[in-house]
Each structure stands twice: as structure tokens, then as C-alpha cells.
Scaffold this active site. Structure first.
Site, PDB file in Angstrom:
ATOM      1  N   GLU A  38       0.849  -1.187   0.000  1.00 33.05           N
ATOM      2  CA  GLU A  38       0.000   0.000   0.000  1.00 33.05           C
ATOM      3  C   GLU A  38       0.892   1.247   0.000  1.00 33.05           C
ATOM      4  O   GLU A  38       1.907   1.295   0.709  1.00 33.05           O
ATOM      5  CB  GLU A  38      -0.859  -0.043   1.272  1.00 33.05           C
ATOM      6  N   LYS A 108      -9.677   2.024  -1.626  1.00 35.08           N
ATOM      7  CA  LYS A 108      -9.898   1.393  -0.324  1.00 35.08           C
ATOM      8  C   LYS A 108     -11.237   1.822   0.269  1.00 35.08           C
ATOM      9  O   LYS A 108     -11.508   3.019   0.433  1.00 35.08           O
ATOM     10  CB  LYS A 108      -8.746   1.775   0.610  1.00 35.08           C
ATOM     11  N   CYS A 141      -5.037  -3.389   2.587  1.00 31.55           N
ATOM     12  CA  CYS A 141      -4.736  -3.378   4.017  1.00 31.55           C
ATOM     13  C   CYS A 141      -5.955  -3.664   4.895  1.00 31.55           C
ATOM     14  O   CYS A 141      -6.448  -4.781   4.934  1.00 31.55           O
ATOM     15  CB  CYS A 141      -4.061  -2.054   4.374  1.00 31.55           C
ATOM     16  N   MET A 169      -0.793  -3.309  12.947  1.00 33.82           N
ATOM     17  CA  MET A 169      -1.340  -4.184  13.993  1.00 33.82           C
ATOM     18  C   MET A 169      -0.849  -5.615  13.761  1.00 33.82           C
ATOM     19  O   MET A 169      -0.496  -5.982  12.636  1.00 33.82           O
ATOM     20  CB  MET A 169      -2.868  -4.130  13.990  1.00 33.82           C
TER      21      MET A 169
END
Length: 260
Positions: A38, A108, A141, A169
Site C-alpha cells: 500500500e 480502499k 490493508c 497491527m
């Protein structure tokens, strides 16, 4: 087919430097599908919308031109993230490029954290593309955390998912095992490495780019701290088999009348 990820360490705002890193990693490489992270050309941690706008491009901008070059050099369909500009809006998007031509962009639809301050939410439908006989789809993502994304693409016949990412994360790589298993698809998650400390934000990106098989097997996992390219041979036709056993099919057994 040969599918792979290119895991990079982008410098913020240093597009030519970031292109050069990928040129070096792909020297002599041939594949059918290569997935980049990304926002691989720009970096991720913006401090204002104006800063993101200044790095945005159209589908004939320098990032598109670079990906066209890369697709010809590697003979691969390339999927990589960029900031797409259209009229007065910018999107966290990706380009799908094959044989030196832009096939499409995806924007996205599930924005993460401060992305909501910089980008407009994606406004394009999820779509599967048949490229050189293979059914390819894409998400970006944080889309991973919404199971509807992969399921929607799987219902359109998806075989191989391209998943450009900037993961911070620790959950996604494990979750992709489930996404692939529950839909019986292959996935290429291309993550980045490194840190960005800009403004109030300090992000460490987790690397560990991953190729996941249709039975949940992790076929390749990158280091957490090194630029890496990895390519695997798969039989994408295995993704057409949705049977777990003689009695259970992950698509046909759905009880949609109860899904409200």
C-alpha cells in the site's frame, strides 16, 4: 502460475528512491503476478490532507508509468498502492497494471485511523478481473478485517487475491489464513517494513508479507525487517474447488436466509 510479493522500506515522499529499490529487487525476476505494498511510492504517515494531496497522482502519473515499466520488465500483472486523485478528491487506491497498460484502480473502502482525515472513502464496487486466464481481485490493508470483502470477491469467482498493505497491527497475517480457508482462495499480502515518525504519529510496520494458499497453508512468509521478494508456483485452479469434504461446500452450504 507464479505469484509473489515485493516487501519494501519506502522513504516518505521519495518516489524515485522507492522506485529504485523495487527495480533492484526485481532485477532478472519473471512472474505472473507481483504485489507491492500500500502507498509504496509515497510512504504512509501524513501530517495533513494537503501533504497527501501534494503526493497524489492520476492514472497516467509517475507511479502508473513506473508500474507499466515494471510489468513489461517482469512479464507480470502488477498490483501496487498509490494516492489516486480525481477532481477534488483523493483516495487510498491501488493500480492493476498488465502488459504495460493500466487495467483499473481500486479505492480502499475501509479507511483505517487517520486515513479518514486525508482520503475519501472508496466508491468503486469490488470486482474480479480475468487476466491471462486467471481471476484476480484486490483489496487494501484494513479491508482484511471485514470478511465481506473476500466473500464478495469469492462469489465472483476469485482465484487469487492481491492485498497491498501497510500493516501496523499484529493480526492480519494470521487472519488471512481464515480468509483464504473460508473462501478457498489464494492471497498475496504485500506489506512494508520500517518506521515513520511524523507529527503525532509513530508507526512501526510489521513486514512478514505472506502468500496464503486456498487451504490456509502459509506458502511464504517474509522477514519482519528486510526488503524481500518472494515468488511461489501455485495452481490457481485449486481455488475453484469449494468443497471441504464430500458433504460440505463453503459456497453452496451458505444459509443466506438467516444472514440478516
Amino acid at each position: 502460475m507464479k505469484i509473489g510479493y515485493i516487501q519494501t522500506a519506502p522513504g516518505f515522499g521519495e518516489k524515485e528512491q522507492n522506485f529504485g529499490q523495487i527495480r533492484s529487487l526485481t532485477e532478472g525476476v519473471k512472474a505472473d503476478l507481483l504485489v507491492l505494498p500500500e502507498l509504496f511510492a509515497t510512504g504512509y504517515t501524513f501530517t495533513s490532507k494537503e501533504e497527501a494531496e501534494a503526493l497524489s497522482e492520476t492514472t497516467d502519473g509517475e507511479t502508473a508509468r513506473f508500474l507499466k515499466e515494471l510489468s513489461v520488465k517482469t512479464s507480470a500483472t502488477i498490483v501496487g498502492g498509490f494516492i489516486e486523485r480525481e477532481s477534488d478528491r483523493i483516495y487510498n487506491a491501488l493500480l492493476i497494471v498488465s502488459e504495460g497498460k493500466v487495467i483499473d484502480t481500486y479505492r480502499k473502502i475501509h479507511l483505517f485511523n487517520k486515513e479518514k482525515l486525508w482520503f475519501s472513502p472508496g466508491d468503486k464496487q469490488l470486482k474480479v478481473y480475468e487476466i491471462n486466464g486467471v481471476k484476480i481481485g484486490a483489496m487494501i490493508c484494513f479491508d482484511w478485517i471485514f470478511p465481506e470483502v473476500c466473500r464478495t470477491l469469492a462469489l465472483q469467482g476469485l482465484q487469487v487475491l492481491a492485498h497491498p498493505s501497510n500493516l501496523v497491527m499484529p493480526y492480519c497475517q494470521k487472519a488471512m489464513v481464515t480468509r483464504c480457508l473460508e473462501n478457498r482462495i489464494f492471497a498475496v499480502t504485500a506489506n512494508r517494513i520500517g518506521t515513520e515518525h511524523r507529527g503525532e504519529d509513530h508507526f512501526t510496520f510489521t513486514g512478514a508479507s505472506q502468500i496464503t494458499a486456498n487451504d490456509g497453508t502459509i506458502l511464504s512468509s517474509a522477514p519482519t525487517d528486510q526488503p524481500t521478494i518472494a515468488i511461489m508456483d501455485i495452481d490457481e485452479r485449486q481455488a475453484d474447488n469449494k468443497w471441504i469434504n464430500y458433504y460440505n461446500n463453503v459456497i453452496e452450504d451458505r444459509r443466506t436466509e438467516f444472514y440478516h
